[in-house]
Write a protein that holds these residues in place. Structure first.
Motif, mmCIF file in Angstrom:
data_model
loop_
_atom_site.group_PDB
_atom_site.id
_atom_site.type_symbol
_atom_site.label_atom_id
_atom_site.label_comp_id
_atom_site.label_asym_id
_atom_site.label_seq_id
_atom_site.Cartn_x
_atom_site.Cartn_y
_atom_site.Cartn_z
ATOM 1 N N PRO A 88 0.810 -1.227 0.000
ATOM 2 C CA PRO A 88 0.000 0.000 0.000
ATOM 3 C C PRO A 88 0.841 1.274 0.000
ATOM 4 N N THR A 89 1.936 1.251 0.725
ATOM 5 C CA THR A 89 2.808 2.425 0.751
ATOM 6 C C THR A 89 3.406 2.672 -0.634
ATOM 7 N N THR A 90 3.814 1.616 -1.305
ATOM 8 C CA THR A 90 4.372 1.741 -2.647
ATOM 9 C C THR A 90 3.332 2.301 -3.610
ATOM 10 N N ILE A 91 2.106 1.806 -3.503
ATOM 11 C CA ILE A 91 1.033 2.288 -4.382
ATOM 12 C C ILE A 91 0.769 3.769 -4.138
ATOM 13 N N GLN A 95 1.240 6.864 -6.843
ATOM 14 C CA GLN A 95 0.170 7.802 -7.182
ATOM 15 C C GLN A 95 0.627 9.238 -6.974
ATOM 16 N N LEU A 96 1.369 9.497 -5.896
ATOM 17 C CA LEU A 96 1.875 10.851 -5.667
ATOM 18 C C LEU A 96 2.831 11.283 -6.783
ATOM 19 N N PHE A 97 3.727 10.379 -7.197
ATOM 20 C CA PHE A 97 4.649 10.722 -8.268
ATOM 21 C C PHE A 97 3.915 10.963 -9.588
ATOM 22 N N ALA A 100 2.347 14.375 -9.355
ATOM 23 C CA ALA A 100 3.361 15.426 -9.460
ATOM 24 C C ALA A 100 3.848 15.573 -10.897
ATOM 25 N N SER A 101 4.041 14.468 -11.588
ATOM 26 C CA SER A 101 4.497 14.557 -12.974
ATOM 27 C C SER A 101 3.389 15.100 -13.871
ATOM 28 N N GLY A 102 2.138 14.794 -13.571
ATOM 29 C CA GLY A 102 1.011 15.310 -14.346
ATOM 30 C C GLY A 102 0.848 16.804 -14.162
ATOM 31 N N ASP A 103 1.070 17.309 -12.953
ATOM 32 C CA ASP A 103 0.944 18.745 -12.680
ATOM 33 C C ASP A 103 2.001 19.544 -13.428
#
Length: 191
Positions: A88-91, A95-97, A100-103
């Motif tokens: 879950p932590t990896t997922i 998602q955060l990365f 961030a890349s989408g923004d």
């Protein structure tokens, strides 16, 4: 013959017949002579500091089975940690990365089209700025010279000597305003 014991003589031990038969059968399964088998048994008890009367408890095969169960339990615990914590932590991090890349892809800034100027205009611009900075530098040097000329050494009565600035409050305020004007009010053409 037994290696290392060829020159030694044999001696008799008094053993019951049923025990002697059992011992000889054990020696054959062990693959050594009766003397070497007995020597190996004595060495085992001395090295491991075990008495023949002590029970070791479980057999080696049952200990092996118990260790296997413990290993399986440790593996199960590690897999549970992986399922409940690591994955879950990896997922969440992925998602955060991705966010961030989408923004960063969505944000674009238009600098507009630059205004073209001639070489003489550019040269005049930089020349004017150079003379402006030179005059500010000369003014700062003059102010510093005024301050340095206004400093007088004073010998302390009880302590060490110190330096005293002898200018009026009005002169001090004017000097302070000029310094603040040089450092705080320089702005770019845009801002």
């Amino acid at each position: 013959m037994d290696k290392g014991y060829q020159k030694e003589q044999f001696t008799c031990l008094s053993i019951k017949i049923s025990i002697a038969k059992k011992y000889r059968k054990f020696c054959r399964s062990f693959g050594k002579s009766q003397s070497l088998t007995l020597l190996a048994m004595l060495d085992f008890f001395q090295v491991n500091e075990v008495s023949p009367n002590d029970r070791l408890g479980e057999t080696i095969s049952s200990l092996k089975h118990q260790m296997k169960r413990r290993f399986n339990a440790v593996i199960a615990i590690i897999r549970d940690i992986e399922k409940s914590q690591t994955k879950p932590t990896t997922i969440m991090l992925q998602q955060l990365f991705e966010q961030a890349s989408g923004d960063s892809e969505e944000e674009t800034f238009d600098f507009g089209t630059p205004e073209l100027i001639s070489e003489s205009e550019e040269l005049n611009y930089y020349r004017d700025n150079y003379f402006k900075i030179q005059s500010e530098h000369q003014a700062m040097c003059n102010d510093l010279e005024l301050v340095l000329n206004s400093i007088k050494p004073v010998k302390g009565t009880f302590g060490s000597s110190f330096l005293k600035l002898e200018i009026s409050k009005k002169e001090y305020q004017e000097l302070k305003n000029r310094i603040e004007n040089v450092y705080n009010h320089n702005s770019t053409e845009i801002g």
